[in-house]
Write a protein that holds these residues in place. Sequence first.
Motif, PDB file in Angstrom:
ATOM      1  N   SER A  58      -6.777  49.952  46.768  1.00  0.00           N
ATOM      2  CA  SER A  58      -6.022  51.070  47.324  1.00  0.00           C
ATOM      3  C   SER A  58      -6.908  52.303  47.503  1.00  0.00           C
ATOM      4  O   SER A  58      -6.801  53.011  48.507  1.00  0.00           O
ATOM      5  CB  SER A  58      -4.837  51.392  46.413  1.00  0.00           C
ATOM      6  OG  SER A  58      -4.137  52.512  46.898  1.00  0.00           O
ATOM      7  N   TYR A  99      -9.193  51.617  50.495  1.00  0.00           N
ATOM      8  CA  TYR A  99      -8.417  51.756  51.729  1.00  0.00           C
ATOM      9  C   TYR A  99      -8.120  53.223  52.019  1.00  0.00           C
ATOM     10  O   TYR A  99      -8.197  53.660  53.168  1.00  0.00           O
ATOM     11  CB  TYR A  99      -7.105  50.959  51.663  1.00  0.00           C
ATOM     12  CG  TYR A  99      -6.270  51.179  52.900  1.00  0.00           C
ATOM     13  CD1 TYR A  99      -6.535  50.462  54.065  1.00  0.00           C
ATOM     14  CD2 TYR A  99      -5.264  52.146  52.942  1.00  0.00           C
ATOM     15  CE1 TYR A  99      -5.801  50.684  55.222  1.00  0.00           C
ATOM     16  CE2 TYR A  99      -4.533  52.372  54.083  1.00  0.00           C
ATOM     17  CZ  TYR A  99      -4.807  51.643  55.223  1.00  0.00           C
ATOM     18  OH  TYR A  99      -4.100  51.878  56.365  1.00  0.00           O
ATOM     19  N   ARG A 155       1.856  50.237  53.379  1.00  0.00           N
ATOM     20  CA  ARG A 155       1.446  50.652  52.038  1.00  0.00           C
ATOM     21  C   ARG A 155       2.644  50.909  51.122  1.00  0.00           C
ATOM     22  O   ARG A 155       2.529  50.757  49.904  1.00  0.00           O
ATOM     23  CB  ARG A 155       0.610  51.934  52.113  1.00  0.00           C
ATOM     24  CG  ARG A 155      -0.767  51.699  52.644  1.00  0.00           C
ATOM     25  CD  ARG A 155      -1.510  52.985  52.804  1.00  0.00           C
ATOM     26  NE  ARG A 155      -2.100  53.368  51.518  1.00  0.00           N
ATOM     27  CZ  ARG A 155      -2.834  54.441  51.352  1.00  0.00           C
ATOM     28  NH1 ARG A 155      -3.063  55.260  52.364  1.00  0.00           N
ATOM     29  NH2 ARG A 155      -3.352  54.729  50.177  1.00  0.00           N
TER      30      ARG A 155
END
Length: 164
Positions: free
Chosen positions: A57, A60, A96
Amino acid sequence: MTMTDDREIKLDRMRYVKNTESSRLCYLAILLDVLYFVSIYKSDVGSWYYQILIGASIVYNLLFLLMAFLASESVKNYQQNYSWLLYGLGAGQILRIFILPLQAHQAVVKVGGTDTVVMQTPQFIRVVIYLVGSAACLLIAAFINQRKCALLNNHLKTLEKEAA
Protein backbone atom coordinates in the motif's frame (compact mmCIF):
# COMPACT_ATOMS: atom_id res chain seq x y z
CA MET A 1 -20.31 40.89 -30.11
CA THR A 2 -22.39 37.80 -30.80
CA MET A 3 -22.41 34.48 -28.96
CA THR A 4 -20.42 32.89 -31.78
CA ASP A 5 -17.71 35.55 -31.50
CA ASP A 6 -17.52 35.08 -27.76
CA ARG A 7 -17.17 31.31 -28.19
CA GLU A 8 -14.44 31.76 -30.80
CA ILE A 9 -12.52 34.08 -28.48
CA LYS A 10 -12.74 31.57 -25.63
CA LEU A 11 -11.56 28.77 -27.90
CA ASP A 12 -8.69 30.89 -29.24
CA ARG A 13 -7.62 31.82 -25.70
CA MET A 14 -7.20 28.13 -24.92
CA ARG A 15 -4.10 28.17 -27.12
CA TYR A 16 -2.41 30.52 -24.65
CA VAL A 17 -4.03 29.73 -21.29
CA LYS A 18 -3.26 26.59 -19.31
CA ASN A 19 -5.89 24.04 -18.29
CA THR A 20 -5.90 24.96 -14.61
CA GLU A 21 -9.26 23.34 -13.82
CA SER A 22 -8.03 19.80 -14.43
CA SER A 23 -4.68 20.53 -12.85
CA ARG A 24 -6.20 21.89 -9.64
CA LEU A 25 -8.55 18.93 -9.38
CA CYS A 26 -5.48 16.68 -9.58
CA TYR A 27 -3.86 18.65 -6.76
CA LEU A 28 -7.02 18.25 -4.69
CA ALA A 29 -6.98 14.49 -5.38
CA ILE A 30 -3.37 14.38 -4.19
CA LEU A 31 -4.28 16.29 -1.02
CA LEU A 32 -7.15 13.92 -0.27
CA ASP A 33 -4.84 10.96 -0.85
CA VAL A 34 -2.30 12.42 1.60
CA LEU A 35 -5.08 12.77 4.19
CA TYR A 36 -5.98 9.12 3.55
CA PHE A 37 -2.31 8.16 3.87
CA VAL A 38 -1.92 9.98 7.19
CA SER A 39 -5.17 8.59 8.59
CA ILE A 40 -4.27 5.00 7.72
CA TYR A 41 -0.63 4.99 8.70
CA LYS A 42 -0.94 6.83 11.99
CA SER A 43 -3.08 3.95 13.25
CA ASP A 44 -1.28 1.35 15.30
CA VAL A 45 -3.61 -1.32 16.60
CA GLY A 46 -1.73 -4.37 17.74
CA SER A 47 0.46 -5.88 15.06
CA TRP A 48 -2.19 -5.91 12.32
CA TYR A 49 -0.56 -3.10 10.36
CA TYR A 50 2.79 -4.93 10.24
CA GLN A 51 2.18 -7.02 7.15
CA ILE A 52 3.07 -7.12 3.46
CA LEU A 53 -0.24 -5.48 2.51
CA ILE A 54 0.84 -2.28 4.23
CA GLY A 55 4.19 -2.32 2.42
CA ALA A 56 2.44 -2.76 -0.92
CA SER A 57 0.00 0.00 0.00
CA ILE A 58 2.85 2.39 0.78
CA VAL A 59 4.60 1.65 -2.51
CA TYR A 60 1.32 2.07 -4.42
CA ASN A 61 0.62 5.32 -2.60
CA LEU A 62 4.01 6.74 -3.56
CA LEU A 63 3.49 5.71 -7.20
CA PHE A 64 0.01 7.21 -7.11
CA LEU A 65 1.34 10.54 -5.85
CA LEU A 66 4.04 10.64 -8.54
CA MET A 67 1.68 9.70 -11.37
CA ALA A 68 -1.04 12.10 -10.22
CA PHE A 69 1.47 14.95 -10.06
CA LEU A 70 2.83 14.07 -13.52
CA ALA A 71 -0.72 14.02 -14.88
CA SER A 72 -1.53 17.35 -13.21
CA GLU A 73 1.41 19.00 -14.93
CA SER A 74 0.62 17.36 -18.28
CA VAL A 75 -3.07 18.24 -18.38
CA LYS A 76 -2.11 21.89 -17.90
CA ASN A 77 -0.81 21.73 -21.47
CA TYR A 78 -3.89 19.95 -22.87
CA GLN A 79 -2.23 16.55 -23.31
CA GLN A 80 -5.18 14.30 -23.95
CA ASN A 81 -3.41 10.98 -23.30
CA TYR A 82 -3.05 11.82 -19.62
CA SER A 83 -6.82 11.72 -19.25
CA TRP A 84 -6.57 7.94 -19.51
CA LEU A 85 -3.99 7.91 -16.72
CA LEU A 86 -6.36 9.99 -14.59
CA TYR A 87 -9.24 7.59 -15.31
CA GLY A 88 -7.02 4.69 -14.25
CA LEU A 89 -5.87 6.43 -11.09
CA GLY A 90 -9.48 7.29 -10.22
CA ALA A 91 -10.52 3.66 -10.65
CA GLY A 92 -7.54 2.63 -8.53
CA GLN A 93 -8.68 4.91 -5.72
CA ILE A 94 -12.11 3.26 -5.76
CA LEU A 95 -10.55 -0.22 -5.70
CA ARG A 96 -8.37 0.74 -2.74
CA ILE A 97 -11.49 1.09 -0.58
CA PHE A 98 -12.07 -2.65 -0.84
CA ILE A 99 -8.52 -3.63 0.00
CA LEU A 100 -6.90 -2.06 3.06
CA PRO A 101 -9.67 0.02 4.66
CA LEU A 102 -12.33 -2.68 4.34
CA GLN A 103 -10.02 -5.40 5.65
CA ALA A 104 -8.90 -3.22 8.56
CA HIS A 105 -12.51 -2.34 9.37
CA GLN A 106 -13.46 -6.02 9.49
CA ALA A 107 -10.35 -7.19 11.37
CA VAL A 108 -10.32 -7.76 15.11
CA VAL A 109 -7.12 -8.16 17.16
CA LYS A 110 -6.43 -8.77 20.84
CA VAL A 111 -4.87 -5.74 22.54
CA GLY A 112 -4.27 -6.06 26.25
CA GLY A 113 -6.48 -9.14 26.38
CA THR A 114 -9.53 -7.44 24.82
CA ASP A 115 -10.80 -7.75 21.27
CA THR A 116 -10.31 -4.48 19.38
CA VAL A 117 -11.45 -3.55 15.89
CA VAL A 118 -8.42 -2.46 13.86
CA MET A 119 -10.25 0.41 12.17
CA GLN A 120 -13.21 1.93 13.96
CA THR A 121 -16.26 2.97 11.92
CA PRO A 122 -15.60 6.76 12.09
CA GLN A 123 -12.08 6.31 10.71
CA PHE A 124 -13.36 3.90 8.06
CA ILE A 125 -15.98 6.41 6.92
CA ARG A 126 -13.37 9.18 6.86
CA VAL A 127 -10.86 7.23 4.73
CA VAL A 128 -13.62 6.10 2.36
CA ILE A 129 -14.64 9.76 1.93
CA TYR A 130 -11.00 10.68 1.22
CA LEU A 131 -10.64 7.93 -1.40
CA VAL A 132 -14.01 8.61 -3.05
CA GLY A 133 -13.26 12.35 -3.11
CA SER A 134 -9.85 11.72 -4.61
CA ALA A 135 -11.31 9.41 -7.23
CA ALA A 136 -14.07 11.89 -8.10
CA CYS A 137 -11.53 14.71 -8.54
CA LEU A 138 -9.41 12.55 -10.84
CA LEU A 139 -12.36 11.37 -12.93
CA ILE A 140 -13.74 14.90 -13.30
CA ALA A 141 -10.27 16.23 -14.16
CA ALA A 142 -9.92 13.56 -16.85
CA PHE A 143 -13.34 14.36 -18.31
CA ILE A 144 -12.67 18.11 -18.36
CA ASN A 145 -9.27 17.57 -19.96
CA GLN A 146 -10.71 15.32 -22.67
CA ARG A 147 -13.48 17.80 -23.44
CA LYS A 148 -11.12 20.78 -23.58
CA CYS A 149 -8.57 18.90 -25.69
CA ALA A 150 -11.25 17.94 -28.20
CA LEU A 151 -12.50 21.54 -28.39
CA LEU A 152 -8.98 22.91 -28.81
CA ASN A 153 -8.03 20.34 -31.46
CA ASN A 154 -11.18 21.09 -33.46
CA HIS A 155 -10.49 24.81 -33.19
CA LEU A 156 -6.89 24.35 -34.37
CA LYS A 157 -8.08 22.29 -37.36
CA THR A 158 -10.51 25.08 -38.23
CA LEU A 159 -7.70 27.63 -38.08
CA GLU A 160 -5.52 25.47 -40.33
CA LYS A 161 -8.33 25.20 -42.88
CA GLU A 162 -8.86 28.96 -42.83
CA ALA A 163 -5.14 29.57 -43.30
CA ALA A 164 -4.92 27.20 -46.29
